[in-house]
Every structure is written in structure tokens, then in C-alpha cells.
Design a protein around this motif. Structure first.
Motif, short mmCIF file in Angstrom:
data_model
loop_
_atom_site.label_atom_id
_atom_site.label_comp_id
_atom_site.label_asym_id
_atom_site.label_seq_id
_atom_site.Cartn_x
_atom_site.Cartn_y
_atom_site.Cartn_z
N THR A 1 2.16 4.49 -5.74
CA THR A 1 3.19 3.84 -6.55
C THR A 1 3.09 2.35 -6.30
O THR A 1 3.26 1.90 -5.17
CB THR A 1 4.58 4.35 -6.13
N ASN A 2 2.77 1.59 -7.32
CA ASN A 2 2.52 0.16 -7.15
C ASN A 2 3.69 -0.71 -7.58
O ASN A 2 3.56 -1.94 -7.65
CB ASN A 2 1.26 -0.26 -7.95
N THR A 3 4.82 -0.07 -7.87
CA THR A 3 5.96 -0.83 -8.38
C THR A 3 6.32 -2.00 -7.46
O THR A 3 6.48 -1.84 -6.25
CB THR A 3 7.20 0.09 -8.47
N THR A 4 6.46 -3.16 -8.04
CA THR A 4 6.84 -4.33 -7.28
C THR A 4 7.53 -5.30 -8.22
O THR A 4 7.56 -5.06 -9.44
CB THR A 4 5.61 -4.98 -6.61
N SER A 5 8.09 -6.37 -7.70
CA SER A 5 8.65 -7.39 -8.59
C SER A 5 8.81 -8.70 -7.81
O SER A 5 8.83 -8.70 -6.58
CB SER A 5 10.01 -6.95 -9.15
N PHE A 6 8.89 -9.79 -8.55
CA PHE A 6 9.10 -11.09 -7.93
C PHE A 6 10.50 -11.13 -7.32
O PHE A 6 11.47 -10.64 -7.91
CB PHE A 6 8.93 -12.21 -8.96
N ALA B 48 1.66 -6.99 3.71
CA ALA B 48 0.75 -5.93 4.15
C ALA B 48 0.65 -4.73 3.19
O ALA B 48 -0.10 -3.80 3.46
CB ALA B 48 1.15 -5.47 5.54
N ALA B 49 1.39 -4.72 2.12
CA ALA B 49 1.19 -3.74 1.04
C ALA B 49 1.56 -4.51 -0.22
O ALA B 49 2.61 -4.33 -0.80
CB ALA B 49 2.05 -2.50 1.22
N SER B 50 0.65 -5.39 -0.61
CA SER B 50 1.00 -6.48 -1.54
C SER B 50 1.07 -6.06 -2.99
O SER B 50 1.54 -6.83 -3.82
CB SER B 50 -0.01 -7.62 -1.39
N ASP C 75 -3.86 -4.65 0.33
CA ASP C 75 -3.39 -3.41 -0.29
C ASP C 75 -4.56 -2.43 -0.33
O ASP C 75 -5.73 -2.84 -0.36
CB ASP C 75 -2.86 -3.66 -1.71
N LEU C 76 -4.21 -1.16 -0.37
CA LEU C 76 -5.22 -0.11 -0.47
C LEU C 76 -5.91 -0.11 -1.83
O LEU C 76 -7.08 0.22 -1.96
CB LEU C 76 -4.51 1.23 -0.25
N SER C 77 -5.17 -0.49 -2.85
CA SER C 77 -5.65 -0.34 -4.22
C SER C 77 -6.51 -1.53 -4.66
O SER C 77 -6.03 -2.66 -4.76
CB SER C 77 -4.43 -0.21 -5.15
N GLN D 44 -8.68 -6.05 0.14
CA GLN D 44 -8.39 -4.62 0.17
C GLN D 44 -8.36 -4.15 1.63
O GLN D 44 -9.26 -4.49 2.41
CB GLN D 44 -9.46 -3.84 -0.60
N MET D 45 -7.35 -3.40 1.99
CA MET D 45 -7.25 -2.91 3.37
C MET D 45 -6.35 -1.67 3.42
O MET D 45 -5.35 -1.61 2.72
CB MET D 45 -6.65 -4.00 4.26
N ASN D 46 -6.75 -0.71 4.23
CA ASN D 46 -5.97 0.53 4.36
C ASN D 46 -5.14 0.47 5.63
O ASN D 46 -5.68 0.31 6.72
CB ASN D 46 -6.94 1.72 4.41
N LEU E 281 6.27 -5.72 5.25
CA LEU E 281 5.77 -4.34 5.16
C LEU E 281 6.83 -3.58 4.38
O LEU E 281 7.59 -2.79 4.92
CB LEU E 281 5.60 -3.74 6.57
N ARG E 282 6.92 -3.88 3.09
CA ARG E 282 8.08 -3.40 2.35
C ARG E 282 7.70 -2.33 1.33
O ARG E 282 6.73 -2.45 0.59
CB ARG E 282 8.74 -4.59 1.65
N ASN E 283 8.52 -1.29 1.30
CA ASN E 283 8.41 -0.24 0.29
C ASN E 283 7.05 0.46 0.29
O ASN E 283 6.49 0.77 -0.75
CB ASN E 283 8.75 -0.81 -1.09
N VAL E 284 6.55 0.71 1.50
CA VAL E 284 5.33 1.50 1.65
C VAL E 284 5.51 2.55 2.74
O VAL E 284 5.03 3.68 2.60
CB VAL E 284 4.08 0.61 1.89
N LEU E 285 6.28 2.23 3.79
CA LEU E 285 6.50 3.21 4.87
C LEU E 285 7.16 4.47 4.33
O LEU E 285 6.93 5.56 4.82
CB LEU E 285 7.39 2.61 5.97
C1 LIG Z 1 5.78 0.33 -3.95
S1 LIG Z 1 4.47 -0.80 -3.64
C2 LIG Z 1 5.30 -2.05 -2.69
C3 LIG Z 1 4.80 -3.43 -3.01
C4 LIG Z 1 5.57 -4.57 -2.32
N1 LIG Z 1 5.42 -4.52 -0.90
C5 LIG Z 1 7.02 -4.55 -2.70
O1 LIG Z 1 7.87 -4.21 -1.87
O2 LIG Z 1 7.34 -4.87 -3.85
C6 LIG Z 1 3.54 0.11 -2.40
C7 LIG Z 1 2.11 -0.40 -2.21
O3 LIG Z 1 1.57 0.17 -1.03
C8 LIG Z 1 0.21 0.40 -1.24
N2 LIG Z 1 -0.28 1.40 -0.28
C9 LIG Z 1 -0.04 2.73 -0.25
N3 LIG Z 1 -0.67 3.30 0.78
C10 LIG Z 1 -1.31 2.30 1.43
C11 LIG Z 1 -2.16 2.24 2.58
N4 LIG Z 1 -2.46 3.35 3.27
N5 LIG Z 1 -2.67 1.04 2.95
C12 LIG Z 1 -2.37 -0.09 2.24
N6 LIG Z 1 -1.58 -0.10 1.16
C13 LIG Z 1 -1.07 1.08 0.75
C14 LIG Z 1 0.13 0.87 -2.68
O4 LIG Z 1 -1.17 0.70 -3.22
C15 LIG Z 1 1.18 -0.02 -3.35
O5 LIG Z 1 0.60 -1.15 -3.92
#
Ligand SMILES: C[S@@+](CC[C@H](N)C(=O)[O-])C[C@H]1O[C@@H](n2cnc3c(N)ncnc32)[C@H](O)[C@@H]1O
Length: 268
Positions: A66-71, A104-106, A137-139, A194-196, A213-217
Motif C-alpha cells: 500500500t503506497n498511500t501517502t500525502s504531503f 525510511a518508507a518514502s 522504499d521497497l518499491s 530502493q531498500m528493503n 518510519l511512518r505508516n509501514v510498521l
Molecule cells: C503507506 S506507505 C507510507 C508512506 C509514508 N511513510 C507516509 O506515511 O505517508 C508504506 C510504504 O512502505 C513501503 N514498504 C512496505 N514494505 C516495505 C519494506 N519491507 N521495506 C521498505 N519499504 C516498505 C511500501 O512500498 C510503501 O511505499
């Protein structure tokens, strides 16, 4: 489907509950048809065996995440950085001259560029200081989008008008009037890679001042959340900040991190 869910977990850390199976099928349907296959199971077996190539694995990962994000998402974080963290950084003469930040999850870069606007404004209106932002980001498609830094006028609507005027470029081509681009002055200071987060090591500096590190954990299981936070903590300099999403604060329980606000932590 179980083995697919396990493979996605291994690749991304994302924990897909069985209840999401229908959603996965829906997201993958176009790829299944594209390869002329009749069912998702066969397609996934081919993908996971690597027979459709790395690009197809990346596509699947991209369709699952889920790549949802916003400014200026969760604006209070940006306000806290401007009012507290940067002044503290500037007051401490023992610190290096450059403020280092990491998203870290940009996703497609809105978080990193929002921060860039905040830092550029502080620099413009107050004391001069150097700063740099890394977005990871992973993507791969999200990283490409972030590097291009082109957004629709609708996406940039949360940015206040004075910042829009200063930091966004409008094309002279009338056909591109619904798009804007981040100005080069900010793009120069924001790098994407790109980074996992599931990797055991991150090729990033160990003296970062602010990590987002927002909205990825929320997509990870508890053990993975702990491991990711522990690894990121080792990239913060003492006194540096970790900022997580509004529903993720409770996942951060590491002893070396002091809670300053419900979602803002300071490395001891
Ligand atoms: C919902 S978005 C959050 C974007 C931003 N941090 C925000 O809060 O608006 C989550 C992002 O985490 C990335 N993501 C998911 N698993 C990941 C991983 N294992 N390593 C790096 N990024 C990852 C996804 O590709 C996605 O772009």
C-alpha cells in the motif's frame, strides 16, 4: 495461497491475513490475464519460482504493498520538527554542521519533500544550516516517481499556498497544467534509493538526526516491527529522533528510545 502469503512475508515483511485473499486476487488479475494464465495460483507459482523474472516479482510486490501517502500527512510531526528539533540542533554547537534526515518508507516522496520544504523555509527565514534527506522504499516504481518529483495539482493541495508558490514549478505547456514539479533547489538535497527494511543491514549513515518510519510498521508482525526499529535505532546518532505513524507508537518499546510524544522518540 498460504505459500504465497509466506513468500510475500519473506520478501517484504508484510503480513497478509487469509481474509485478504480476495483483495490479492483482485489486484493480481490483470497480471494473470497478461500472462495468459487461467488462475492466480498457477501465476503465483511461476512468479515465486522466478520463471517470470525479477521484474514480475517486483510487480507483484508493488501490487501487494500500500503506497498511500500525502504531503504534510500528520502535520504535527512537521510542526514539532520546525518548533523543537531544528532549533535544538542549531543550538548545539557540538553537533556536525549538517542535519541528516531519512524517510525510511518514502513511497513516492511526499513525506521527504514535505520535510524538505520545512527545512528550506527554516533556512530561508532563520539561521543558515546545511541539511540532506534520504528517502528509501521497497518499491522500485515508487522510488522512480519520487526521483521525478512530479505530482498532480490535487496531490499538492495540502501544501500551503506560500510553499506551493516557492517550491513547486508549473509547466509552460498547457497540456501539463494539472501537474507540478518540485523545484531543483529541493530535489538536489533529497536522494532516493530502493531498500528493503527486512534486510539485516542498511547501507545508510549511522549518525542520522531524524528518521521517519511512518505508516509501514502497521503491515508487519510484532517481531518484525521490533527488529526494524532496533536496526533503525542503530542509525540514529545519540539525541536523534525516530518518528512513527499515529497508530504505530505502541510498537516502539526499545529501551534506548525515550518517548517524547506518543509517536516521537529520542535516542538516549
Ligand atoms: C503507506 S506507505 C507510507 C508512506 C509514508 N511513510 C507516509 O506515511 O505517508 C508504506 C510504504 O512502505 C513501503 N514498504 C512496505 N514494505 C516495505 C519494506 N519491507 N521495506 C521498505 N519499504 C516498505 C511500501 O512500498 C510503501 O511505499
Amino acid at each position: 495461497m498460504t505459500s504465497f502469503r509466506q513468500a510475500i512475508h519473506r520478501l517484504t515483511g508484510i503480513s497478509l491475513p487469509a481474509t485478504k485473499t480476495a483483495l490479492i486476487e483482485q489486484r493480481l488479475r490483470r497480471r494473470v490475464n497478461h500472462h495468459g494464465m487461467s488462475c492466480t495460483g498457477t501465476y503465483l507459482d511461476e512468479v515465486m519460482a522466478g520463471r517470470l523474472g525479477q521484474a514480475e516479482i517486483d510487480t507483484v510486490v508493488d501490487l501487494i504493498t500500500t503506497n498511500t501517502t500525502s504531503f504534510f500527512r500528520e502535520r504535527a510531526h512537521f510542526d514539532h520538527i520546525a518548533a523543537e528539533i531544528v532549533p535544538e540542533f542549531l543550538a548545539d554547537r557540538s553537533r556536525p554542521a549538517r542535519l541528516k534526515c531519512w524517510s525510511a518508507a518514502s513511497s513516492e516522496g511526499a513525506e521527504a519533500y514535505s520535510l524538505a520544504m520545512v527545512l528550506a523555509e527554516l533556512q530561508r527565514t532563520g539561521r543558515r544550516f546545511d541539511w540532506a534527506i534520504l528517502g528509501t522504499d521497497l518499491s522500485a516504481p515508487m522510488i522512480e516517481k519520487a526521483r521525478r518529483a512530479v505530482y498532480s495539482t490535487e496531490q499538492v493541495s495540502p501544501i500551503e499556498p506560500s510553499l506551493r508558490r516557492r517550491y513547486l514549478m508549473i509547466s509552460a505547456d498547457p497540456a501539463l497544467r494539472d501537474q507540478v514539479r518540485i523545484v531543483p533547489e529541493l530535489r538536489r538535497r533529497v536522494r532516493f534509493r530502493q531498500m528493503n527494511l527486512m534486510d539485516a543491514r542498511y547501507p545508510v549513515d549511522q549518525d542520522v538526526d531524524i528518521i521517519f518510519l511512518r505508516n509501514v510498521l502497521i503491515y508487519f508482525e510484532m517481531q518484525d516491527r521490533q527488529d526494524v526499529v532496533r536496526r533503525l535505532q542503530s542509525h540514529l546518532r545519540p539525541g536523534g529522533y525516530l518518528i512513527v505513524g499515529h497508530s504505530e507508537g505502541m510498537s516502539v518499546t526499545q529501551s534506548g528510545l525515550q518517548r517524547i510524544r506518543p509517536t516521537i522518540f529520542r535516542k538516549l
